[in-house]
Each structure stands twice: as C-alpha cells, then as structure tokens.
Design an enzyme around this catalytic site. Sequence first.
Site, short mmCIF file in Angstrom:
data_model
loop_
_atom_site.label_atom_id
_atom_site.label_comp_id
_atom_site.label_asym_id
_atom_site.label_seq_id
_atom_site.Cartn_x
_atom_site.Cartn_y
_atom_site.Cartn_z
N ARG A 178 46.06 44.10 40.34
CA ARG A 178 45.25 42.87 40.33
C ARG A 178 44.48 42.70 41.64
NH1 ARG A 178 46.36 36.72 40.69
NH2 ARG A 178 45.01 35.83 39.08
N ILE A 203 39.43 34.40 38.24
CA ILE A 203 40.26 35.38 37.55
C ILE A 203 41.45 34.60 37.01
CG2 ILE A 203 41.42 35.99 39.73
CD1 ILE A 203 41.94 38.76 38.61
N SER A 204 41.79 34.81 35.76
CA SER A 204 42.80 33.99 35.11
C SER A 204 44.19 34.17 35.71
CB SER A 204 42.87 34.32 33.61
OG SER A 204 41.69 33.94 32.95
N GLN A 205 45.00 33.14 35.56
CA GLN A 205 46.40 33.18 35.95
C GLN A 205 47.10 34.33 35.23
OE1 GLN A 205 48.39 29.66 34.68
NE2 GLN A 205 50.41 30.31 35.41
#
Length: 246
Positions: free
Chosen positions: A71, A97-99
């Site tokens: 990530r 950026i998503s959880q």
Amino acid sequence: MQGGATFVGIARMAVLVAALCGTPAHARQGDAYAQPRRELIAELEVQARADAGTTARIDRDVLDVLARVPRHDYVPANERDHAYENRPLAIGHGQTISQPYIVALMTTLARPRAGQKILEIGTGSGYQAAVLAEFDVQVYSIEIIAPLAEQAAKRLKRHPNVTTRKGDGYYGWKEHGPFDSIVVTAAASSIPPPLLAQLKPGGRMVIPVGSSFFTQTLMLVEKDAQGRARTRQVLPVRFVPLTGGH
C-alpha cells in the site's frame, strides 16, 4: 469512509503476542513495511470478526492479498509513514485512497475469480486495482482526473492484467464489457444505468450510493440469470462523490 479505530488497541495486542511467539528474523529483511503491514492485517481480522454479524464476512484470501500488496507504493511520499493505518489517506486533487478495511470488504463482495473481467470506476492511486489484479482477473479501470490517471497507469505497469484509461466512469467501458463484477470507488446519487447494463447476468456490482457525504450506503447489486437486478445494503460509508455523467 468507515473507521475501525476502536479495534486498534486489540489488534496491536494480538500482534505483540504473535511476535513474542516468534516471528522469523528474516521476515523484515528488504521490506521496511513488513511489520506495519502485519499489524494492519491483524487489525482487519479483529474488525472483521466484530462486524461479522452486521455486514459481510471478509474472505481469508482477500486478507492474504492485502498482506502482500505494498500500500505504501500507492500513497504520496508524505503519507508513507501512515500507509498501513486503517484509514483513508489523501492522494491529492480532493481524492483519497480508501480505508484498507473497506478495500477488503468491497473486494470480498466483488468475488473476483481467475479469468473474470472486472471494471473499476475511480482508479485513484491504483491500490484497489492492484488488489483485484492479484486474483488473476483482467481489470479495466477508469479515472476521470488526468494527473491521477497518469500516475496510476505508471504504478500499475507491474500488473499486465490491468488496463487503465482517463475517462468518465459513469458510462463504464462498453468496449470491454460485459463484466463479471464492477467496483465503484466513488459515491453515486443512484446506480448508473450504463454500469448496470454492462454487468453480466450473474454478476455483482459494489457501489456506494448517496447524495450526501454523511448519508451514503455501500450497496451490493446482484444481477440474476434473467438480467434482473436486486440490491442489498451493506453498511454506511463515506466516499468522495462520483463526478461526470450527470
């Protein structure tokens, strides 16, 4: 996006116990983020167990993928120290950026299987596309913001089964459809008809729906063999809005 901060302490304890039981010394060699990534996965496991009765079970193979996808390669340099925190991070241009928990949940709901074609709306940094690519599927991903589309295309070159383009995701990517699954990473006021039309019979679409940042719901749309769609509410979420189309 949903948080999960209440589970952080429990997850960290779980990781410490595991460490005391013996983590191989070589595990961290060559990867400065190996330990933070393990801690994140432990946290996601705790949260998944806590949420199991109210949302959806997160598949073990999805967590295994998140455990190996870097990530930190998909966030800006100034956010890398936070890359393995279970929360969304800014990636510029008003986008995030998503959880990780939401990425894991949406991936589980999409049910990627080898040989499938999956459409992603909202490439963003490229992280969700990279996660999907690990399932040996063909990913087609669209991003409307040019600088993000260009950056993601460069990052995703390591995945030959990912095709990206700049464009308006509201209308999908008809030339490559129909798709086995569609993953939408921005909130629409309603389910876009072009996307529903490009979903195969038997296919699944995962999409946040809601006109307000504070009243969004993650939806699972399933199309049966006759092409009829049914929807299911999964959980409240907070996504940036889907732009374009209308």
